[in-house]
Scaffold this motif. Structure first.
Motif, PDB file in Angstrom:
ATOM      1  N   ASP A  52       0.831  -1.211   0.000  1.00  0.00           N
ATOM      2  CA  ASP A  52       0.000   0.000   0.000  1.00  0.00           C
ATOM      3  C   ASP A  52       0.865   1.259   0.000  1.00  0.00           C
ATOM      4  OD1 ASP A  52      -2.474  -1.290  -0.073  1.00  0.00           O
ATOM      5  OD2 ASP A  52      -2.499  -1.529   2.101  1.00  0.00           O
ATOM      6  N   ALA A  53       1.983   1.211  -0.718  1.00  0.00           N
ATOM      7  CA  ALA A  53       2.912   2.338  -0.765  1.00  0.00           C
ATOM      8  C   ALA A  53       3.089   2.871  -2.186  1.00  0.00           C
ATOM      9  CB  ALA A  53       4.262   1.910  -0.192  1.00  0.00           C
ATOM     10  N   TYR A  54       2.226   2.445  -3.109  1.00  0.00           N
ATOM     11  CA  TYR A  54       2.328   2.920  -4.492  1.00  0.00           C
ATOM     12  C   TYR A  54       2.067   4.430  -4.499  1.00  0.00           C
ATOM     13  CZ  TYR A  54       2.404   2.066  -9.511  1.00  0.00           C
ATOM     14  OH  TYR A  54       2.766   2.035 -10.834  1.00  0.00           O
ATOM     15  N   PRO A  55       2.730   5.190  -5.366  1.00  0.00           N
ATOM     16  CA  PRO A  55       2.597   6.652  -5.303  1.00  0.00           C
ATOM     17  C   PRO A  55       1.242   7.219  -5.716  1.00  0.00           C
ATOM     18  CG  PRO A  55       4.080   6.002  -7.076  1.00  0.00           C
ATOM     19  CD  PRO A  55       3.745   4.764  -6.312  1.00  0.00           C
ATOM     20  N   CYS A  56       0.330   6.390  -6.180  1.00  0.00           N
ATOM     21  CA  CYS A  56      -1.037   6.848  -6.446  1.00  0.00           C
ATOM     22  C   CYS A  56      -1.993   5.697  -6.114  1.00  0.00           C
ATOM     23  CB  CYS A  56      -1.211   7.346  -7.878  1.00  0.00           C
ATOM     24  SG  CYS A  56      -0.835   6.149  -9.158  1.00  0.00           S
ATOM     25  N   ARG A  57      -3.291   5.986  -6.186  1.00  0.00           N
ATOM     26  CA  ARG A  57      -4.291   5.009  -5.751  1.00  0.00           C
ATOM     27  C   ARG A  57      -4.274   3.741  -6.617  1.00  0.00           C
ATOM     28  NH1 ARG A  57     -10.631   6.257  -5.660  1.00  0.00           N
ATOM     29  NH2 ARG A  57      -9.904   7.490  -7.407  1.00  0.00           N
ATOM     30  N   VAL A  58      -4.290   2.600  -5.948  1.00  0.00           N
ATOM     31  CA  VAL A  58      -4.303   1.292  -6.603  1.00  0.00           C
ATOM     32  C   VAL A  58      -5.503   0.513  -6.076  1.00  0.00           C
ATOM     33  CG1 VAL A  58      -3.080  -0.896  -6.917  1.00  0.00           C
ATOM     34  CG2 VAL A  58      -1.794   1.237  -6.852  1.00  0.00           C
ATOM     35  N   LEU A  59      -6.269  -0.064  -6.979  1.00  0.00           N
ATOM     36  CA  LEU A  59      -7.397  -0.923  -6.602  1.00  0.00           C
ATOM     37  C   LEU A  59      -6.975  -2.374  -6.741  1.00  0.00           C
ATOM     38  CD1 LEU A  59     -10.219   0.871  -8.612  1.00  0.00           C
ATOM     39  CD2 LEU A  59      -9.598   1.219  -6.217  1.00  0.00           C
ATOM     40  N   ARG A  60      -7.336  -3.192  -5.782  1.00  0.00           N
ATOM     41  CA  ARG A  60      -7.075  -4.625  -5.862  1.00  0.00           C
ATOM     42  C   ARG A  60      -8.378  -5.290  -6.254  1.00  0.00           C
ATOM     43  NH1 ARG A  60      -3.208  -8.522  -3.643  1.00  0.00           N
ATOM     44  NH2 ARG A  60      -3.851 -10.362  -4.775  1.00  0.00           N
ATOM     45  N   ILE A  68      -5.988   4.002 -11.034  1.00  0.00           N
ATOM     46  CA  ILE A  68      -6.905   5.010 -11.544  1.00  0.00           C
ATOM     47  C   ILE A  68      -6.092   6.010 -12.364  1.00  0.00           C
ATOM     48  CG2 ILE A  68      -8.595   6.786 -10.923  1.00  0.00           C
ATOM     49  CD1 ILE A  68      -9.341   3.831 -10.183  1.00  0.00           C
ATOM     50  N   THR A  69      -6.401   6.119 -13.644  1.00  0.00           N
ATOM     51  CA  THR A  69      -5.611   6.943 -14.553  1.00  0.00           C
ATOM     52  C   THR A  69      -5.582   8.408 -14.135  1.00  0.00           C
ATOM     53  OG1 THR A  69      -6.050   5.403 -16.353  1.00  0.00           O
ATOM     54  CG2 THR A  69      -5.310   7.595 -16.968  1.00  0.00           C
ATOM     55  N   ALA A  70      -6.698   8.950 -13.653  1.00  0.00           N
ATOM     56  CA  ALA A  70      -6.722  10.358 -13.232  1.00  0.00           C
ATOM     57  C   ALA A  70      -5.711  10.602 -12.113  1.00  0.00           C
ATOM     58  CB  ALA A  70      -8.123  10.752 -12.786  1.00  0.00           C
ATOM     59  N   ASP A  71      -5.584   9.657 -11.183  1.00  0.00           N
ATOM     60  CA  ASP A  71      -4.598   9.780 -10.105  1.00  0.00           C
ATOM     61  C   ASP A  71      -3.175   9.728 -10.657  1.00  0.00           C
ATOM     62  OD1 ASP A  71      -6.672   9.907  -8.287  1.00  0.00           O
ATOM     63  OD2 ASP A  71      -6.465   7.820  -7.641  1.00  0.00           O
ATOM     64  N   LEU A  72      -2.950   8.830 -11.605  1.00  0.00           N
ATOM     65  CA  LEU A  72      -1.637   8.717 -12.230  1.00  0.00           C
ATOM     66  C   LEU A  72      -1.266  10.009 -12.954  1.00  0.00           C
ATOM     67  CD1 LEU A  72       0.823   6.967 -13.121  1.00  0.00           C
ATOM     68  CD2 LEU A  72      -0.548   6.313 -15.104  1.00  0.00           C
ATOM     69  N   LEU A  73      -2.211  10.561 -13.706  1.00  0.00           N
ATOM     70  CA  LEU A  73      -1.941  11.798 -14.440  1.00  0.00           C
ATOM     71  C   LEU A  73      -1.638  12.944 -13.476  1.00  0.00           C
ATOM     72  CD1 LEU A  73      -4.614  11.560 -17.277  1.00  0.00           C
ATOM     73  CD2 LEU A  73      -2.168  11.049 -17.416  1.00  0.00           C
TER      74      LEU A  73
END
Length: 87
Positions: A52-60, A68-73
């Motif tokens: 749970d340390a990825y730099p943006c939101r990750v869904l399992r 979520i692409t918007a979070d990545l952008l």
């Protein structure tokens, strides 16, 4: 457009993504695509997601991860207007 480079062992490795490629992504993407967009290796990206340390939101979702692409952008400093256009 993907950029391919050769490693010292001769293996081909994909690096980075262009702004146009990033803006063309669907609403959620797989972890490998997100890793490539931010320059993380596969092992490190999955390790961060598991912790749970990825730099943006990750869904399992079951055994799969989706970003979520918007979070990545946003992480990459690309603002997207509500109508989907890059700001």
């Amino acid at each position: 457009m993907e950029t391919a480079v050769r490693t010292e062992t001769g293996n081909q490795e994909l690096t980075g993504m262009s702004r146009a490629e990033l803006l063309a992504l669907p609403a959620a993407i797989d972890l490998d695509t997100a890793n490539r967009a931010i320059g993380l290796g596969r092992s490190k990206g999955y390790e961060l997601a598991r912790r749970d340390a990825y730099p943006c939101r990750v869904l399992r979702l079951g055994k799969k991860y989706r970003v979520i692409t918007a979070d990545l952008l946003r992480l990459l400093g690309i603002d997207v207007a509500p109508d989907g256009a890059a700001a």
